[in-house]
Design an enzyme around this catalytic site. Structure first.
Site, PDB file in Angstrom:
ATOM      1  N   ASP A 154       0.911  -1.262   0.165  1.00  0.00           N
ATOM      2  CA  ASP A 154      -0.138   0.030   0.012  1.00  0.00           C
ATOM      3  C   ASP A 154       0.827   1.207   0.247  1.00  0.00           C
ATOM      4  O   ASP A 154       2.128   1.208   0.510  1.00  0.00           O
ATOM      5  CB  ASP A 154      -0.852   0.002   1.228  1.00  0.00           C
ATOM      6  CG  ASP A 154      -1.922  -1.002   1.339  1.00  0.00           C
ATOM      7  OD1 ASP A 154      -1.992  -1.825   0.100  1.00  0.00           O
ATOM      8  OD2 ASP A 154      -2.501  -1.600   2.452  1.00  0.00           O
ATOM      9  N   LYS A 155       0.369   2.142  -0.498  1.00  0.00           N
ATOM     10  CA  LYS A 155       1.217   3.815  -0.615  1.00  0.00           C
ATOM     11  C   LYS A 155       1.642   4.054   0.645  1.00  0.00           C
ATOM     12  O   LYS A 155       2.871   4.511   0.843  1.00  0.00           O
ATOM     13  CB  LYS A 155       0.307   4.682  -1.408  1.00  0.00           C
ATOM     14  CG  LYS A 155       0.960   5.953  -1.296  1.00  0.00           C
ATOM     15  CD  LYS A 155       0.074   7.150  -1.789  1.00  0.00           C
ATOM     16  CE  LYS A 155       0.518   8.483  -2.036  1.00  0.00           C
ATOM     17  NZ  LYS A 155      -0.101   9.419  -2.712  1.00  0.00           N
TER      18      LYS A 155
END
Length: 376
Positions: free
Chosen positions: A147-148
């Protein structure tokens, strides 16, 4: 490779292409030659492997010599040009690189840097991969993602063959991944498993997951509380045994202990008071995975600055965790493999039984048997 642009070309199949289909080999090494051209060459006998006519679905083995006719370039299939990166991007790419092997690159992805591009996302790991490829080397390929806002280990394959190899390890769940997280509060049970099926949350546009016991996909996480800061927070090790989107974040929030900084799943309850950073505190700390050639990769990524500062502020001792993973379940065997195993088991059982019968006969025969005299 040998031969000029207008001559018949010869290529020797490398180790990285062991078992690959012939048409797939062209997609890897001669992408400018379209599938239609490859099919025509095979149909007319112009395409040969070790001197024999080849079919597009033939599997290749290392050391074979592939004869390719001249030409066949498709103007619509030009080879991808190396992306021009800024000096800042080049520097970032080198700064986050942990190690480089023949098959892989391992990077420590910063929190806030997306793995791949998307709407309004122009800077991402995928866009930096050209910094690692030489002029005559294939462009590295992503084989999994983070995930970012999650930091830590991200493995990138250096060749098409190693990409296929690593992808199977991730999908087959033989790769062992250990995450560190800070969570709000302290779980009552300090070590255990979370099994809660996950599905996309309706109305979120697929951007958010939730626990769905009826229609969700199976999801399992192993966790262990390493240390606690009173009742306010805990440092936990997490190992995802499945690979669902946002799995660790949803599972911890479902336990009532959201990951610190994860407002998406924990709301306002995901933030601690005081000077603890409001950024996400989820880090892919360690990865253990088989690599081509019988090697094994075992790598660890340092914590990002905000996470390290929070650990220090809360008084956690990093030496308490060795990030040792729990053994992952073996990949599901195919029907053919199960039948073979059953036959082997039956064979061993029969062999053992024969040995037992011989042993009983040898021990009792001399005691109970009467010597036979000559026939009259």
């Amino acid at each position: 490779m040998s031969g000029g642009a207008d001559d018949v070309r010869q290529f020797t199949v490398g180790e990285d292409d062991d078992g690959v289909r012939l048409d797939r080999w062209f997609k890897r090494h001669l992408p400018q030659v379209g599938f239609g051209t490859v099919s025509r060459w095979a149909r007319t006998g112009q395409l040969r492997v070790d001197g024999k006519r080849a079919k597009v679905d033939d599997r290749l083995t290392p050391g074979q010599v592939l004869r390719v006719p001249p030409g066949g370039e498709d103007a619509a299939r030009t080879k991808r040009q190396r992306r021009e990166l800024t000096a800042e991007d080049e520097s970032l790419a080198q700064d986050i690189l942990i190690t480089r092997t023949k098959a892989a690159l391992v990077i420590n992805k910063p929190a806030g840097l997306a793995t791949q591009g998307g709407t309004k996302t122009t800077r991402h790991v995928d866009g930096l991969l050209d910094a690692y490829a030489g002029e005559d080397e294939p462009r590295p390929r992503l084989v999994h993602r983070l995930d970012k806002d999650t930091s830590g280990i991200l493995l990138v394959a250096r060749t098409p063959g190693s990409a296929a190899f690593f992808s199977k390890r991730f999908s087959g769940r033989s790769a062992k991944k250990i995450y560190w997280a800070l969570v709000v509060g302290v779980p009552d049970i300090h070590e255990g498993e979370i099994e809660a099926p996950l599905a996309k949350q309706p109305g979120s546009g697929g951007e958010k997951m939730h626990v769905d016991t009826e229609n969700g996909q199976p999801a399992k996480t192993v966790y262990r509380v390493v240390e606690r800061a009173g009742n306010a927070a805990a440092w936990v090790e997490l190992q995802p045994m499945t690979g669902r989107t946002h799995q660790l974040r949803v599972h911890m929030a479902a336990m009532g202990h959201p990951i610190v900084g994860d407002g998406k799943y924990g709301g306002q309850d995901a933030f601690l008071t005081g000077s603890v950073s409001r950024k996400m505190h989820l880090h892919a700390r360690r990865l253990i995975i088989d690599a081509p050639g019988g090697q094994k990769l075992d790598v660890t990524a340092d914590l990002p600055e905000h996470f390290a500062q929070s650990m220090e502020q809360l008084g956690f001792d990093l030496s308490l965790s060795e990030a040792e993973p729990v053994a992952a379940p073996p990949p599901e065997r195919s029907k053919a493999e199960k039948k073979q195993a059953a036959r082997q088991h039956a064979k061993q059982y029969r062999k053992a039984r024969r040995g037992e019968r011989k042993s009983r006969g040898g021990e009792g025969g001399k005691k109970r048997g009467k010597p036979r005299g000559p026939k009259k």
